[in-house]
Each structure stands twice: as structure tokens, then as C-alpha cells.
Enzyme design. Structure first.
Site, PDB file in Angstrom:
ATOM      1  N   CYS A   1       0.831  -1.209   0.000  1.00 17.69           N
ATOM      2  CA  CYS A   1       0.000   0.000   0.000  1.00 17.69           C
ATOM      3  C   CYS A   1       0.864   1.256   0.000  1.00 17.69           C
ATOM      4  O   CYS A   1       1.358   1.681   1.046  1.00 17.69           O
ATOM      5  CB  CYS A   1      -0.944  -0.006   1.196  1.00 17.69           C
ATOM      6  SG  CYS A   1      -2.015   1.443   1.246  1.00 17.69           S
TER       7      CYS A   1
ATOM      8  N   CYS B   1      -0.464   4.123   2.108  1.00 20.47           N
ATOM      9  CA  CYS B   1      -0.253   3.961   3.558  1.00 20.47           C
ATOM     10  C   CYS B   1       1.216   4.207   3.922  1.00 20.47           C
ATOM     11  O   CYS B   1       1.516   4.839   4.925  1.00 20.47           O
ATOM     12  CB  CYS B   1      -0.590   2.540   4.023  1.00 20.47           C
ATOM     13  SG  CYS B   1      -2.057   1.829   3.302  1.00 20.47           S
ATOM     14  N   ASP B   2       2.128   3.662   3.143  1.00 16.86           N
ATOM     15  CA  ASP B   2       3.527   3.578   3.580  1.00 16.86           C
ATOM     16  C   ASP B   2       4.519   4.430   2.782  1.00 16.86           C
ATOM     17  O   ASP B   2       5.673   4.560   3.188  1.00 16.86           O
ATOM     18  CB  ASP B   2       3.987   2.109   3.531  1.00 16.86           C
ATOM     19  CG  ASP B   2       3.165   1.239   4.482  1.00 16.86           C
ATOM     20  OD1 ASP B   2       2.750   1.759   5.532  1.00 16.86           O
ATOM     21  OD2 ASP B   2       2.927   0.066   4.163  1.00 16.86           O
TER      22      ASP B   2
END
Ligand code: NDP
Length: 310
Positions: free
Chosen positions: A136, A139-140
Site C-alpha cells: 500500500c 499507507c507507507d
């Protein structure tokens, strides 16, 4: 046989949010957590984009707080996985762990989706260590600002995520297994026209390098057989997701990839009293916050459905 007013299948952000709303509406929800209690956030390290946590929070810690909140309103949370359903029966039937049979007036499906992985030993090991392997970018990606990263995949998700990473990172290697993309032309052009994205066609990762954290990746060109070592600190995999919806396929309408179809603007499925939320019905946004939002919708829809039957 136990009978419930409201059964929730799955325990990610969608399931827990549905539980909080259903419990507060006195639907006395029972939740079966499934194979991976807490869902995809349990394998996410830092969550910096969930509103309400200004300094961020670890994925497992966030899920533990979701659970605590659902328990506070007396959700009956149980271990177990729904393995079979009969939504033609009245009341609707669900089997837990292939043996226990239960029935419910309303069912909220929050079984989520699972990212597909390449299956390399090094990829799985570093992912489990939280060492720089992620599925992701939204997200990261933030953790790799100014660094060099690689992303595997050639679909719309991979293109979108490569472009997202290109704005944060110094350089993005895009590893495409064939000599062409699967993504739409517009998405392809976007990555092809981004100067810090280098596309490696006909290429497959052979190994992610590093003991505790990602230090590189070994890439093989399938046409020439030539190996290339990339120096990277982040390894992103964007080769698709699999919604966890197999057991519903004889009853709930789904698209060709298995995502459950809901009526626009609601969580209603084609079966009265069965509602779907979270990643099991969302292939576009796939965020914890959007999953939580649709979990709330499912509980409100279940409450209204029950009220209409009284
Ligand atoms: P897709 O299934 O469309 O693409 C998966 C990609 O991963 C393909 O390029 C595939 O390669 C590659 N792949 C699969 N397995 C491997 C492997 N083992 N090694 C290397 N590469 C592999 O998934 P997406 O997540 O990209 O998209 C899912 C759906 O969501 C699609 O319908 C997409 O259009 C849609 N979507 C739309 C968006 C938008 O419109 N903004 C954004 C994101 C998704 P190959 O091509 O060789 O099979």
C-alpha cells in the site's frame, strides 16, 4: 441453534465500526472475527492517515482500539470463520468453522480483501519484519521520502501508486512482468511521462535483498536472462487484491473479480437483510477510513431494515 438480530462477519475497520453502531442501536451484534482478526491493518506498521491520531498509530494498536470500543458497547466478539452460508433459507443461515450452524435476521459482510504477494521467501520475511515491503503506497510511501523504491505490477493500481510514490521519492523503479501494461492508456501515459519513474519491462523480482530491512532487489529480465541489482529501501507490491467473498458467490451479486455489488449510496446487496461494507465491496478506495465509513452505513442500513419489519 443460536439466532441473532445482527451478525457481523469480519473484524477489520468496517466490521468493528458496524459493531459499534449496531451495538449502540441495540441490535446486540455478534461478530465472528475470521481467519485474520483485525484484518489488513494487523500487518501495517505505522498508520499516519487515520484521522484522530495526529502523531500516527501502529496498525495493530489501532485495531486493538477499534475492538475495545466495540466491546465497550457489548458486542459479542467470537473467534471463528464463516465457512458457508445459505441466504435463501429463512432465517438466513451461516456455518462457522464448517460445523456450528447459526441464523440471523441481518448479516453484515465485512470480510475484506487480501493483497496478493509474489510469494518470494525474502518478500514475506521482510514484510513480516515490517522491514520495507508493503502492498500500500498510500499507507507507507511517506516513510520513503527522498529515497529510491521499486513497485511491482502493471495494472491501474500499480500505475496510480507509482505516480503517488514519484512525488515523494527520489526514484521509482516500476517492474512490469510482460512487455506491456495491463493498465488503461491514460494511466500508462502518466507513468511513462514521469521523469523519475524508470520502467523495467519483461522483468520479475527474484529476491528482495536485506536482512532486517530492504536494501535492494534482484531483478531478472525474462527475455535476456540478465540480472540487475537495484539499490532501494522500499519494495512495493501492487499485483492486485483478492476480495474474501468466495463463500457468498451463490447468493450475492459480485463483479468478475469477486467484489460484492451494493446499491449505489448504500450497503444493500441483492439479498434483503444482507449488507456489505469495507474492502469486500470496494476495489477503488481501499482505505481504513473508507472501510470504517461503509461499516457505519451497513449498521444503519441493518437497523432501518429491522425497523421496517417491525
Ligand atoms: P489488476 O489485476 O488489474 O493488475 C494486476 C497487475 O499485476 C497486472 O499487470 C499483472 O500482470 C500484475 N501481476 C499479477 N501477478 C503478478 C506476479 N506474480 N508478478 C508480477 N506481476 C504480476 O489489479 P489492479 O489492482 O491494478 O486493479 C484492480 C481493478 O481495479 C482493475 O479493474 C482496475 O482497473 C481497477 N482500478 C481502477 C483505478 C482507477 O480507475 N483509478 C485505480 C485502481 C484500480 P499482467 O498484466 O502480466 O497480468
Amino acid at each position: 441453534m443460536e439466532h441473532f438480530k445482527c451478525l457481523i462477519i469480519g473484524s477489520g475497520p468496517a466490521g468493528y465500526t458496524a459493531a459499534v453502531y449496531a451495538a449502540r442501536a441495540d441490535l446486540k451484534p455478534v461478530m465472528y472475527e475470521g481467519l485474520e482478526p483485525g484484518g489488513q491493518l494487523m500487518i501495517t506498521t505505522d498508520v499516519d492517515n487515520y484521522p484522530g491520531f495526529p502523531v500516527g498509530i501502529k496498525g495493530p494498536e489501532l485495531m486493538s482500539q477499534f475492538k475495545e470500543q466495540a466491546l465497550r458497547f457489548k458486542t459479542d466478539i467470537r473467534l471463528g470463520r464463516a465457512t458457508k452460508v445459505d441466504f435463501n433459507a429463512s432465517p438466513k443461515k451461516v456455518w462457522i468453522d464448517e460445523e456450528k450452524e447459526i441464523t440471523a435476521d441481518t448479516i453484515i459482510i465485512a470480510t475484506g480483501a487480501s493483497a496478493k504477494w509474489l510469494g518470494l521467501e525474502s518478500e514475506i520475511r521482510l514484510r513480516n519484519l515490517g522491514g520495507g515491503v508493503s502492498a500500500c503506497a498510500v499507507c507507507d510511501g511517506f516513510f520513503y521520502r527522498g529515497q529510491d523504491v521499486a513497485i511491482v505490477g502493471a495494472g491501474d493500481t500499480a500505475c496510480e501508486e507509482a505516480h503517488y510514490l514519484s512525488k515523494l521519492c527520489n526514484k521509482v523503479y516500476m517492474i512490469v512482468r510482460r512487455d506491456e501494461f495491463r493498465a488503461s492508456k491514460a494511466m500508462q501515459h502518466r507513468v511513462q511521462n514521469t521523469s523519475n519513474i524508470e520502467i523495467l519491462y519483461s522483468s520479475q523480482p527474484v529476491e528482495v535483498l536485506g536482512n532486517q530491512v530492504v536494501e535492494g532487489a534482484l531483478i531478472k529480465n525474462s527475455v535476456t536472462g540478465i540480472m540487475r541489482e537495484l539499490k532501494i529501501t522500499g519494495f512495493f507490491v501492487a499485483i492486485g487484491h483478492q476480495p474474501n467473498t468466495q463463500i457468498f458467490k451463490d447468493f450475492i451479486t459480485m463483479d468478475e473479480q469477486g467484489y460484492l455489488l451494493t446499491q449505489p449510496g448504500s450497503s444493500k446487496t441483492n439479498i434483503e437483510g444482507v449488507f456489505a461494507c469495507g474492502d469486500a465491496q470496494d476495489k477503488i478506495y481501499r482505505q481504513a477510513i473508507t472501510a470504517a465509513g461503509t461499516g457505519c452505513m451497513a449498521a444503519l442500513d441493518a437497523e432501518r431494515y429491522l425497523a421496517s419489519k417491525e
